[in-house]
Design a protein around this motif. Structure first.
Motif, PDB file in Angstrom:
ATOM      1  N   TYR A 175     -51.648  -0.570   6.532  1.00 42.17           N
ATOM      2  CA  TYR A 175     -53.078  -0.813   6.809  1.00 42.17           C
ATOM      3  C   TYR A 175     -53.236  -1.573   8.124  1.00 42.17           C
ATOM      4  O   TYR A 175     -54.060  -1.220   8.968  1.00 42.17           O
ATOM      5  CB  TYR A 175     -53.716  -1.607   5.653  1.00 42.17           C
ATOM      6  CG  TYR A 175     -55.134  -2.049   5.978  1.00 42.17           C
ATOM      7  CD1 TYR A 175     -56.199  -1.162   5.821  1.00 42.17           C
ATOM      8  CD2 TYR A 175     -55.403  -3.328   6.486  1.00 42.17           C
ATOM      9  CE1 TYR A 175     -57.491  -1.544   6.161  1.00 42.17           C
ATOM     10  CE2 TYR A 175     -56.688  -3.705   6.828  1.00 42.17           C
ATOM     11  CZ  TYR A 175     -57.725  -2.820   6.657  1.00 42.17           C
ATOM     12  OH  TYR A 175     -58.995  -3.193   7.011  1.00 42.17           O
ATOM     13  N   ASP A 176     -52.430  -2.627   8.286  1.00 39.49           N
ATOM     14  CA  ASP A 176     -52.536  -3.449   9.505  1.00 39.49           C
ATOM     15  C   ASP A 176     -52.234  -2.607  10.749  1.00 39.49           C
ATOM     16  O   ASP A 176     -52.939  -2.703  11.764  1.00 39.49           O
ATOM     17  CB  ASP A 176     -51.547  -4.626   9.452  1.00 39.49           C
ATOM     18  CG  ASP A 176     -52.006  -5.691   8.477  1.00 39.49           C
ATOM     19  OD1 ASP A 176     -53.117  -5.539   7.938  1.00 39.49           O
ATOM     20  OD2 ASP A 176     -51.260  -6.653   8.252  1.00 39.49           O
ATOM     21  N   LYS A 200     -55.085  -0.306  11.450  1.00 44.27           N
ATOM     22  CA  LYS A 200     -56.282  -1.053  11.878  1.00 44.27           C
ATOM     23  C   LYS A 200     -56.117  -1.531  13.331  1.00 44.27           C
ATOM     24  O   LYS A 200     -57.069  -1.474  14.107  1.00 44.27           O
ATOM     25  CB  LYS A 200     -56.485  -2.263  10.929  1.00 44.27           C
ATOM     26  CG  LYS A 200     -57.777  -2.992  11.106  1.00 44.27           C
ATOM     27  CD  LYS A 200     -58.956  -2.251  10.466  1.00 44.27           C
ATOM     28  CE  LYS A 200     -60.275  -2.926  10.801  1.00 44.27           C
ATOM     29  NZ  LYS A 200     -61.038  -2.321  11.832  1.00 44.27           N
ATOM     30  N   ILE A 201     -54.915  -1.979  13.663  1.00 39.82           N
ATOM     31  CA  ILE A 201     -54.701  -2.417  15.054  1.00 39.82           C
ATOM     32  C   ILE A 201     -54.849  -1.221  15.991  1.00 39.82           C
ATOM     33  O   ILE A 201     -55.415  -1.342  17.073  1.00 39.82           O
ATOM     34  CB  ILE A 201     -53.310  -3.089  15.223  1.00 39.82           C
ATOM     35  CG1 ILE A 201     -53.240  -4.373  14.405  1.00 39.82           C
ATOM     36  CG2 ILE A 201     -53.031  -3.416  16.699  1.00 39.82           C
ATOM     37  CD1 ILE A 201     -51.875  -5.017  14.319  1.00 39.82           C
TER      38      ILE A 201
END
Lengths: 490, 317
Positions: free
Chosen positions: A236-237, A240-241
């Motif tokens: 997810y991170d 998202k980045i």
């Protein structure tokens, strides 16, 4: 203490007037595998090209162990990438098919003048030692052209190691790899890391780049917007980045195939080179994939639909009419087939987006030997509106605009052509998560329009994600049929 | 910058000497010829020679000025930059003096009072209050009594721990603090400007973790290379929007009108002051290539990278 092999500070570069790199900072340490990912167009490959010296940059500084390029402004180039131990391994291997493997490895060795023997005994011994240290083996009689893509990359990596590489930039080479080949590549890279070679692994698929990297740099709009260490890898991170303030693209819901669909195409008892009684069917609005444990790309089946397979017997019916599969790709397109390979190879980069979209359907847009441009504009506009896609770049050469628009042109031209069956060969190659959604939306559009699709991919997981049914091929015939929905349910 | 300046000055000196020597030689030749022509009695040649001499001088002067234009411009730019930096430094000093005057409370009085509170707390078995007071006292001693001094990384890390201890009482079990890569003695004894790390940690809590639902973490990673030390302070807090991040980067890059900011005439924007202050101090100490780099994504977190120079002394490694 770590040794810095390369440090990039504030790198800026614009291409065709758009800022591709916008103040990028990056450090690569000795003996580490550094991953680099980002959405398509975020500047990953441009970094690789600048580091290897094949592209100039406008602003910033590159500090190598020996030298430094920059600082200041103006066009600068990091010359002599290979001399500084930087090797750029690209998807298309830089090998000469007319030379042997050993000759290819020794060819780039500096200081080689004209001599009586090439390669010399000493060189051959060194090549074999290098290959032995990386546990790479090959058939001495094999020519470069007979090697698989992975083996060619393996030879390129060996050549870099033989030429004392300090930094290997591996630029999106795994798009056409099977899972097994990717695993082997990982093992080879880990061996190189043990020998203190630094590796910059550029991948557009984040799930691949996280497999064996120590650190991950995530690019967004030409800048390093995230550095994650191995223990911080969360899908997810990373996503998202990559996408920044924009919401993460949600999964595209698959259109359900109606049970009572008619058969669109049926193939029965095809015998020929590599095919031994191949039989299957494709319903209207269905996406069907093929998998073969021995040949991940199902080359023989794929060749059949290219119109150049040697067929001895068998029947292919499309919409109830018998067709001859030996007539070549162009004739098959006229009969209702569409083809999408790697999207960049499926477009005309010099032509505009509009021309690319309508190029396959010019017959329908032509009246009295003149192209009806008003109709052409209208058709393209309607299509882009239905896709909620802006038409601002409609007239620019497709090669100069974003990869997403290139993918749209490669796919949707077959919808405008009203093709009955679209043959997609490794269509997800080199795509990011947004482009994957474009492919899934395209497949849904095919389902809605009751068209059919045949999907070939070395990545079995992709087949399960995109197809409604998968045929398992063994020794040139269908061994098993897997209905993907049922498999998920079970 | 100083090195560039030296190089330019050397270039100008060398070329000026060469130019004057050349010019003197050329003039001497002209006068010898003039005397010879005078003796030979060919008066008409005098006009031609003088015209030629003047033309050659003009070409020479133009070429000389063109040669020196670049270095002179660069030198002027360097002088301008240096005076601007000096002006900013002066402003920072006067700002620090104002702050010092504002905090004219006798620090010993403050420490004694805190010690008294701590003793009372211990007498009343209020160990929490005692610990908090002790941390606060240590924090004050570190930040008030040593303005402008250098501190080791170890002292900086201890100061952060004291600060987090106080925050721990404000937000119990909210923040986990992890330090990685700072076990090496060389790194721990590394000298850096005081209060470099704590303002960044404070920012991470205030802007990132305070409003976050659930527990968060702050990680400090130290990486030492041959010529620099990089400290990466990352949090998994709220992060920043791209617009806010661009604003902060502009502030760090000095795109905004700093002088106004120092003089107090410009409107101060909230947020990012602490980071900009740390960055500016580091750049003043070590040069423009060092300082802070910020990376952030909304909903993921923020990472502040501190870049510091490192020199390996003789005998060390």
């Amino acid at each position: 203490m770590k040794k810095e092999i390369v440090r990039i500070e504030g790198l800026r570069k614009s291409i065709h007037g758009s800022q591709v790199l916008n103040g990028l900072n990056l450090s690569v340490y000795e003996g580490e595998i550094l991953g680099m990912t980002g959405l398509s167009g975020s500047g990953k490959s441009v970094v690789a090209e600048i580091l290897s010296g094949s592209r100039s940059f406008e602003e910033g500084e590159i500090c190598l162990a020996k030298s430094r390029s920059g600082p200041g402004t103006g066009r600068k180039r990091n010359r002599n990438g290979a001399e500084n131990g930087i090797f750029h391994i690209r998807s298309a291997p830089n090998l000469f098919p007319c030379l042997t493997i050993e000759e290819n490895i020794c060819l780039m060795e500096p200081g080689i003048g004209p001599g009586f023997f090439f390669p010399t005994r000493m060189q051959l011994r060194k090549v074999r030692e290098a290959a032995h240290s990386l546990e790479i083996g090959w058939d001495e009689k094999a020519s470069v052209s007979s090697l698989s893509l992975y083996e060619k990359h393996q030879i390129s990596l060996l050549r870099a190691w033989y030429l004392h590489a300090k930094l290997l930039i591996i630029d999106n080479i795994t798009n056409d790899y099977t899972e097994e080949e990717f695993r082997k590549l990982g093992q080879l890279l880990l061996k190189l890391r043990q020998k203190k070679v630094s590796i910059l692994l550029i991948e557009s698929m984040p799930e691949r780049v996280t497999s064996f990297t120590d650190r991950l740099v995530i690019l967004r709009n030409g800048r390093d917007e995230g550095i994650l260490f191995r223990e911080e890898y969360h899908q997810y991170d990373i996503n998202k980045i990559m996408s920044g303030d924009y919401n993460l693209p949600g999964a595209v819901k698959r259109e359900e195939v109606r049970q009572e669909q008619k058969v669109l195409m049926s193939v029965s008892q095809i015998h020929g080179k590599g095919l031994q009684g191949l039989s299957f069917y494709l319903n209207q609005g269905e996406v069907v994939g093929f998998t073969d444990e021995e040949d991940a790309l199902c080359t023989d089946v794929w060749r059949l639909f290219q119109g150049n397979a040697r067929i001895e017997s068998g029947v292919v019916l499309l919409d109830g009419e018998r067709i001859h599969m030996k007539i070549g790709r162009e004739a098959l397109i006229r009969l209702g087939f569409g083809y999408v390979d790697f999207y960049k190879n499926s477009i005309f980069p010099q032509l505009s987006l509009r021309d690319n979209l309508t190029i396959t359907s010019l017959d329908r847009l032509t009246a009295k030997a003149m192209i009806n441009t008003r109709l052409e504009k209208r058709v393209v506009q309607d299509l882009l509106e239905s896709l909620h896609f802006s038409d601002e770049n409609l007239k620019k050469p497709l090669g100069e605009i974003s990869n997403r628009e290139q993918l749209i042109a490669a796919l949707y031209k077959w919808i405008l052509n009203r093709s009955r069956v679209v043959v997609l060969n490794n269509v997800l190659s080199g795509t990011d998560m947004i482009m994957r959604n474009i492919v899934e939306q395209f497949l849904n559009e095919l389902r809605r329009r009751e068209m059919g699709a045949l999907l070939f991919s070395p990545n079995t997981r992709e087949l399960y994600e995109l197809c409604d049914r998968i045929y398992r091929i063994q020794k040139g015939r269908v061994e098993d049929e897997i209905v993907v929905g049922e498999r998920r349910g079970s | 910058m100083e090195r560039d300046w030296k190089k330019e000055t050397e270039f100008i000196n060398r070329n000026t000497i060469l130019a004057f020597a050349g010019n003197a030689g050329f003039s001497a030749l002209y006068f010898v010829l003039l005397i010879w022509i005078g003796r030979a009695g060919k008066g008409i040649w005098l006009f031609g020679m003088t015209g030629l001499y003047l033309l050659a001088e003009a070409v020479f002067c133009a070429a000389y000025l063109k040669l020196l234009r670049g270095p002179l411009n660069q030198m002027a730019e360097a002088v301008k930059r240096a005076s601007q930096d000096e002006y900013e430094a002066q402003n920072l000093r006067s700002q620090a003096e104002i702050f010092a005057l504002q905090s004219q409370i006798n620090p010993h009085f403050l420490y004694n009072t805190l010690d008294t509170i701590r003793s009372h707390a211990l007498l009343c078995d209020a160990t929490d209050i005692a610990a908090m007071t002790e941390s606060l006292s240590t924090l004050f001693r570190y930040s008030i009594s040593r303005p402008g001094e250098m501190a080791t990384l170890k002292e900086e890390l201890d100061n952060v721990r004291n600060y987090l201890l106080i925050q721990q009482y404000r937000f119990p079990d909210k923040v986990e603090y992890i330090v990685e890569g700072a076990e090496d003695e060389t790194i721990l004894n590394y000298q850096m400007p005081i209060l470099t790390i704590q303002p960044i940690v404070e920012n991470a809590i205030h802007h990132g973790l305070e409003m976050k639902i659930g527990k968060g973490h702050i990680k400090l990673r130290a990486i030492r290379t041959e010529d620099r030390i990089t400290l990466m302070i990352s949090d998994n807090g709220l992060g920043m929007s791209e617009e806010k991040l661009a604003c902060l980067r502009q502030r760090l890059d000095g795109m905004q009108d700093r002088q106004k900011e120092y003089a107090g005439t410009g409107k101060r924007k909230r947020g990012g002051i602490a980071l900009a202050n740390v960055d500016r101090r580091l750049k003043f100490y070590y040069g423009q290539q060092y300082g802070l780099k910020v990376r952030s994504t909304l909903g993921v977190g923020t990472m502040v990278e501190i870049n510091l120079p490192f020199e390996i002394k003789k005998g060390e490694e």
